[in-house]
Structures are given as C-alpha cells and as structure tokens.
Design a protein around this motif. Structure first.
Motif, PDB file in Angstrom:
ATOM      1  N   GLY A  35       0.807  -1.226   0.000  1.00  0.00           N
ATOM      2  CA  GLY A  35       0.000   0.000   0.000  1.00  0.00           C
ATOM      3  C   GLY A  35       0.837   1.273   0.000  1.00  0.00           C
ATOM      4  N   LYS A  36       2.120   1.124  -0.351  1.00  0.00           N
ATOM      5  CA  LYS A  36       3.026   2.274  -0.306  1.00  0.00           C
ATOM      6  C   LYS A  36       2.631   3.383  -1.284  1.00  0.00           C
ATOM      7  N   THR A  37       2.212   3.000  -2.491  1.00  0.00           N
ATOM      8  CA  THR A  37       1.879   4.016  -3.492  1.00  0.00           C
ATOM      9  C   THR A  37       0.733   4.897  -3.017  1.00  0.00           C
ATOM     10  N   ILE A  54      10.172  12.186  -9.007  1.00  0.00           N
ATOM     11  CA  ILE A  54       9.659  11.345 -10.098  1.00  0.00           C
ATOM     12  C   ILE A  54      10.834  10.570 -10.700  1.00  0.00           C
ATOM     13  N   SER A  55      10.742   9.249 -10.617  1.00  0.00           N
ATOM     14  CA  SER A  55      11.832   8.396 -11.079  1.00  0.00           C
ATOM     15  C   SER A  55      11.775   8.189 -12.589  1.00  0.00           C
ATOM     16  N   VAL A  56      12.899   7.714 -13.113  1.00  0.00           N
ATOM     17  CA  VAL A  56      12.902   7.225 -14.495  1.00  0.00           C
ATOM     18  C   VAL A  56      12.857   5.702 -14.427  1.00  0.00           C
ATOM     19  N   ARG A  61       4.781   1.305 -19.299  1.00  0.00           N
ATOM     20  CA  ARG A  61       3.779   2.156 -18.654  1.00  0.00           C
ATOM     21  C   ARG A  61       2.468   1.384 -18.503  1.00  0.00           C
ATOM     22  N   ARG A  62       1.872   1.457 -17.286  1.00  0.00           N
ATOM     23  CA  ARG A  62       0.541   0.857 -17.105  1.00  0.00           C
ATOM     24  C   ARG A  62      -0.496   1.832 -17.680  1.00  0.00           C
ATOM     25  N   PRO A  63      -1.663   1.312 -18.119  1.00  0.00           N
ATOM     26  CA  PRO A  63      -2.664   2.198 -18.731  1.00  0.00           C
ATOM     27  C   PRO A  63      -3.046   3.381 -17.835  1.00  0.00           C
ATOM     28  N   HIS A  70       3.781   9.788 -12.898  1.00  0.00           N
ATOM     29  CA  HIS A  70       4.127   8.573 -12.149  1.00  0.00           C
ATOM     30  C   HIS A  70       5.598   8.225 -12.358  1.00  0.00           C
ATOM     31  N   TYR A  71       6.046   8.298 -13.563  1.00  0.00           N
ATOM     32  CA  TYR A  71       7.441   8.033 -13.940  1.00  0.00           C
ATOM     33  C   TYR A  71       7.749   8.795 -15.216  1.00  0.00           C
ATOM     34  N   PHE A  72       9.063   8.871 -15.521  1.00  0.00           N
ATOM     35  CA  PHE A  72       9.494   9.201 -16.881  1.00  0.00           C
ATOM     36  C   PHE A  72       9.895   7.851 -17.478  1.00  0.00           C
ATOM     37  N   LEU A  89      20.943   9.951  -9.109  1.00  0.00           N
ATOM     38  CA  LEU A  89      21.407  10.002  -7.720  1.00  0.00           C
ATOM     39  C   LEU A  89      21.551   8.577  -7.176  1.00  0.00           C
ATOM     40  N   GLU A  90      20.682   7.711  -7.617  1.00  0.00           N
ATOM     41  CA  GLU A  90      20.733   6.286  -7.277  1.00  0.00           C
ATOM     42  C   GLU A  90      19.962   5.549  -8.351  1.00  0.00           C
ATOM     43  N   TRP A  91      20.232   4.246  -8.464  1.00  0.00           N
ATOM     44  CA  TRP A  91      19.464   3.439  -9.424  1.00  0.00           C
ATOM     45  C   TRP A  91      19.523   1.983  -9.009  1.00  0.00           C
ATOM     46  N   ALA A  92      18.598   1.179  -9.507  1.00  0.00           N
ATOM     47  CA  ALA A  92      18.585  -0.247  -9.183  1.00  0.00           C
ATOM     48  C   ALA A  92      17.788  -1.003 -10.235  1.00  0.00           C
ATOM     49  N   VAL A  94      14.918  -3.635 -10.463  1.00  0.00           N
ATOM     50  CA  VAL A  94      13.857  -4.221  -9.646  1.00  0.00           C
ATOM     51  C   VAL A  94      12.882  -4.948 -10.580  1.00  0.00           C
ATOM     52  N   HIS A  95      12.517  -6.162 -10.245  1.00  0.00           N
ATOM     53  CA  HIS A  95      11.621  -6.988 -11.069  1.00  0.00           C
ATOM     54  C   HIS A  95      12.076  -7.028 -12.533  1.00  0.00           C
ATOM     55  N   GLY A  96      13.390  -7.014 -12.775  1.00  0.00           N
ATOM     56  CA  GLY A  96      13.906  -7.096 -14.142  1.00  0.00           C
ATOM     57  C   GLY A  96      13.875  -5.795 -14.921  1.00  0.00           C
ATOM     58  N   TYR A  99      15.226   1.244 -12.555  1.00  0.00           N
ATOM     59  CA  TYR A  99      14.558   2.395 -11.941  1.00  0.00           C
ATOM     60  C   TYR A  99      15.647   3.318 -11.411  1.00  0.00           C
ATOM     61  N   GLY A 100      15.454   4.621 -11.484  1.00  0.00           N
ATOM     62  CA  GLY A 100      16.464   5.532 -10.955  1.00  0.00           C
ATOM     63  C   GLY A 100      15.903   6.893 -10.619  1.00  0.00           C
ATOM     64  N   THR A 101      16.633   7.601  -9.743  1.00  0.00           N
ATOM     65  CA  THR A 101      16.224   8.955  -9.320  1.00  0.00           C
ATOM     66  C   THR A 101      17.066   9.991 -10.042  1.00  0.00           C
ATOM     67  N   PRO A 102      16.448  10.838 -10.868  1.00  0.00           N
ATOM     68  CA  PRO A 102      17.222  11.899 -11.512  1.00  0.00           C
ATOM     69  C   PRO A 102      17.819  12.826 -10.449  1.00  0.00           C
ATOM     70  N   PHE A 118      10.712  10.034  -1.582  1.00  0.00           N
ATOM     71  CA  PHE A 118      11.199   9.011  -2.513  1.00  0.00           C
ATOM     72  C   PHE A 118      10.416   7.715  -2.323  1.00  0.00           C
ATOM     73  N   ASP A 119       9.890   7.182  -3.405  1.00  0.00           N
ATOM     74  CA  ASP A 119       9.254   5.862  -3.388  1.00  0.00           C
ATOM     75  C   ASP A 119      10.235   4.959  -4.116  1.00  0.00           C
ATOM     76  N   ILE A 120      11.222   4.445  -3.363  1.00  0.00           N
ATOM     77  CA  ILE A 120      12.286   3.649  -3.992  1.00  0.00           C
ATOM     78  C   ILE A 120      12.526   2.365  -3.204  1.00  0.00           C
ATOM     79  N   ASP A 121      13.289   1.447  -3.771  1.00  0.00           N
ATOM     80  CA  ASP A 121      13.514   0.165  -3.088  1.00  0.00           C
ATOM     81  C   ASP A 121      14.723   0.246  -2.143  1.00  0.00           C
ATOM     82  N   GLN A 173      12.769 -11.254  -1.176  1.00  0.00           N
ATOM     83  CA  GLN A 173      14.071 -10.603  -0.955  1.00  0.00           C
ATOM     84  C   GLN A 173      13.885  -9.287  -0.204  1.00  0.00           C
ATOM     85  N   GLU A 174      12.756  -8.622  -0.490  1.00  0.00           N
ATOM     86  CA  GLU A 174      12.573  -7.260   0.031  1.00  0.00           C
ATOM     87  C   GLU A 174      12.103  -7.219   1.483  1.00  0.00           C
ATOM     88  N   LEU A 175      11.239  -8.152   1.836  1.00  0.00           N
ATOM     89  CA  LEU A 175      10.628  -8.104   3.171  1.00  0.00           C
ATOM     90  C   LEU A 175      11.630  -8.036   4.334  1.00  0.00           C
TER      91      LEU A 175
HETATM   92  P1  5GP Z   1       6.554  -0.268  -9.650  1.00  0.00           P
HETATM   93  O1  5GP Z   1       6.976  -0.988 -10.880  1.00  0.00           O
HETATM   94  O2  5GP Z   1       5.539  -1.053  -8.860  1.00  0.00           O
HETATM   95  O3  5GP Z   1       6.119   1.141  -9.921  1.00  0.00           O
HETATM   96  O4  5GP Z   1       7.847  -0.155  -8.713  1.00  0.00           O
HETATM   97  C1  5GP Z   1       8.576  -1.286  -8.386  1.00  0.00           C
HETATM   98  C2  5GP Z   1       9.566  -0.978  -7.303  1.00  0.00           C
HETATM   99  O5  5GP Z   1      10.583  -0.098  -7.772  1.00  0.00           O
HETATM  100  C3  5GP Z   1       8.968  -0.319  -6.066  1.00  0.00           C
HETATM  101  O6  5GP Z   1       9.446  -0.982  -4.913  1.00  0.00           O
HETATM  102  C4  5GP Z   1       9.508   1.080  -6.108  1.00  0.00           C
HETATM  103  O7  5GP Z   1       9.680   1.606  -4.821  1.00  0.00           O
HETATM  104  C5  5GP Z   1      10.839   0.874  -6.792  1.00  0.00           C
HETATM  105  N1  5GP Z   1      11.311   2.116  -7.422  1.00  0.00           N
HETATM  106  C6  5GP Z   1      10.580   3.030  -8.082  1.00  0.00           C
HETATM  107  N2  5GP Z   1      11.349   4.046  -8.483  1.00  0.00           N
HETATM  108  C7  5GP Z   1      12.602   3.773  -8.058  1.00  0.00           C
HETATM  109  C8  5GP Z   1      13.851   4.465  -8.158  1.00  0.00           C
HETATM  110  O8  5GP Z   1      13.975   5.546  -8.705  1.00  0.00           O
HETATM  111  N3  5GP Z   1      14.926   3.858  -7.593  1.00  0.00           N
HETATM  112  C9  5GP Z   1      14.855   2.659  -6.954  1.00  0.00           C
HETATM  113  N4  5GP Z   1      15.976   2.177  -6.409  1.00  0.00           N
HETATM  114  N5  5GP Z   1      13.693   1.983  -6.845  1.00  0.00           N
HETATM  115  C10 5GP Z   1      12.586   2.529  -7.386  1.00  0.00           C
END
Ligand code: 5GP
Length: 225
Positions: A35-37, A54-56, A61-63, A70-72, A89-92, A94-96, A99-102, A118-121, A173-175
């Motif tokens: 429920g983070k979003t 806003i991350s890249v 993109r979901r509909p 939501h993202y770039f 600033l950071e990137w990772a 996630v789920h293949g 994702y990254g923070t400009p 920041f909504d990041i992992d 892995q995340e929990l």
């Molecule tokens: P979703 O695909 O559901 O939008 O996001 C999947 C996961 O990627 C979420 O846990 C979210 O927090 C993480 N995420 C989204 N943006 C970034 C980002 O810029 N950097 C990192 N490290 N994780 C992100």
C-alpha cells in the motif's frame, strides 16, 4: 477565544517557520502490495512542503500511468546513457527493470528547505544513505499479512500472471530489509498508517540536525544572556 489570545497563540508558530532548515530526503519502501503508493500519494496531497521525486524507469507504462506524473518512461538505452553520464542520484534493477532517481532538482530542493519524498527500493535507499546520510529519513511499510499483500498485487488489473509471480518472488528478498530502515509502519489500516507516517515527518522536521539556522539563533540568545 478572544482576539488577543488567538493572535498570541499563533505567533510562536509563525516565528518558528522563519527558522530555516534543510529539507529531508524522506524515503518510503516496501514490498509490492503493502500500500506504499497510496500512502505516498496521500502524503503529497496533504502536505504542502514536500515534493515527490519522479523516477525514471524502463518498465512498461501501465494504462493508468501518466508520463512525468508517475514516472518518466525510458528505453534501456536512454536509461543507461543518463546513468553513465552521472544523471542519477541512485538506481537499481527491480523486477527485471531499471529504476532511478534523476539527480537534478534533489539538492536544489532540499537546500531550499523543501522535503523530497522518494518511493524507492532498499537498494536505492542504501545508495542515498551512502551519499547523504544526514539528510535521509527512511520508513519501511509492512503489509498486515501475506494474504492481504497477494490480494493487493492481484487487484492491480494491469499485471499478468508472470509479473505477479515475479513480484511475489522479489517480495521475498525485500521483506527482510525492514531492519535497514529508521522506522517501520504496518499498513493494517490506511488512516492509522498515514497518521504514523505524518507524525514521523513532523518530528523529523524538528530535529536539531535538520534545523540549520538554530545554531545562529541560539548563539544570539546566549550572547544576550
Ligand atoms: P513499480 O513498478 O511497482 O512502480 O515499482 C517497483 C519498485 O521499484 C517499487 O518498490 C519502487 O519503490 C521501486 N522504485 C521506483 N522508483 C525507483 C527508483 O527511482 N529507484 C529505486 N531504487 N527503486 C525505485
């Protein structure tokens, strides 16, 4: 309350706002389906002095999602180019997907005394701690149960079975990463979880280390004593 009392009660608050502070890097992380979003959106709606980063991403993109809101959404090549040029600033991964923070805007925003959300992992959170530990406040959100977490993931109509499976595997892995965070909030009730997060934000804003101008103010007081 009389007019006089009302203004007397208001004054200290007005004065306090004039004491400059450095903005916080306020991080929310969780496995999918906690429920983070929803909590992120609520915080941005209800709090004036916080801006959502806003991350890249290279994820499709979901509909329901809007570019730049939501993202770039970038191709893998575009993402790698931006990352290799030092634009993140950071990137990772996630789920293949990437994702990254400009980096642009983040430093500017916190220097102005505005907080960034920041909504990041957890991988991204670790990188933020390495770069700017004293600016970071982190919260890990836990779902109330695994059954509820699965239900929330499945409810997202846009996800196919493969994606759902991948997200559940990543959640494993995340929990356990909750231990790396400053605070943990269990999202068993949206209003209560939001109230917890809001209280944390308010208290962290008052911390001495974030109130950059307190030193000068206290010095002035001390000099007059
Ligand atoms: P979703 O695909 O559901 O939008 O996001 C999947 C996961 O990627 C979420 O846990 C979210 O927090 C993480 N995420 C989204 N943006 C970034 C980002 O810029 N950097 C990192 N490290 N994780 C992100």
């Amino acid at each position: 309350m009389s007019k006089k009392k009302k203004s007397a009660a208001k004054k200290p608050g007005v004065r306090r706002e004039k004491l400059a502070r450095r903005g916080l890097m306020f991080v929310l992380s969780s496995p999918s389906g906690a429920g983070k979003t929803t909590l992120t959106r609520l915080l941005v709606q209800k709090e004036e002095n916080i801006e959502l980063s806003i991350s890249v991403t290279t994820r499709k993109r979901r509909p329901s999602e809007v570019e730049g809101v939501h993202y770039f959404f970038l191709t893998r090549e575009e993402f790698e180019k931006l990352r290799d040029a030092g634009g993140l600033l950071e990137w990772a991964e996630v789920h293949g997907n990437y994702y990254g923070t400009p980096a642009k805007l983040v430093e500017k925003t916190i220097a102005r005394g505005k907080d960034i959300l920041f909504d990041i992992d957890y991988q991204g959170t670790r990188q933020l701690y390495k770069k700017a530990a004293s600016d970071v406040v982190s919260i890990f959100i836990l779902p109330p149960s695994i059954a509820e977490m699965k239900r929330r993931i499945r409810r997202r109509a846009a996800e196919d079975e493969m994606t759902i499976k991948k997200r559940l595997e990543t959640a494993k892995q995340e929990l356990p990463r909750w231990k790396e965070y400053d605070y943990v909030v269990i999202n068993d009730d949206l209003d209560a979880a939001f109230a917890d997060i809001h209280s944390i934000l308010q208290a962290e804003r008052m911390k001495r280390v974030h109130k950059t101008s307190v030193a000068a103010f206290a010095k002035k007081l001390q000099a007059k004593l």
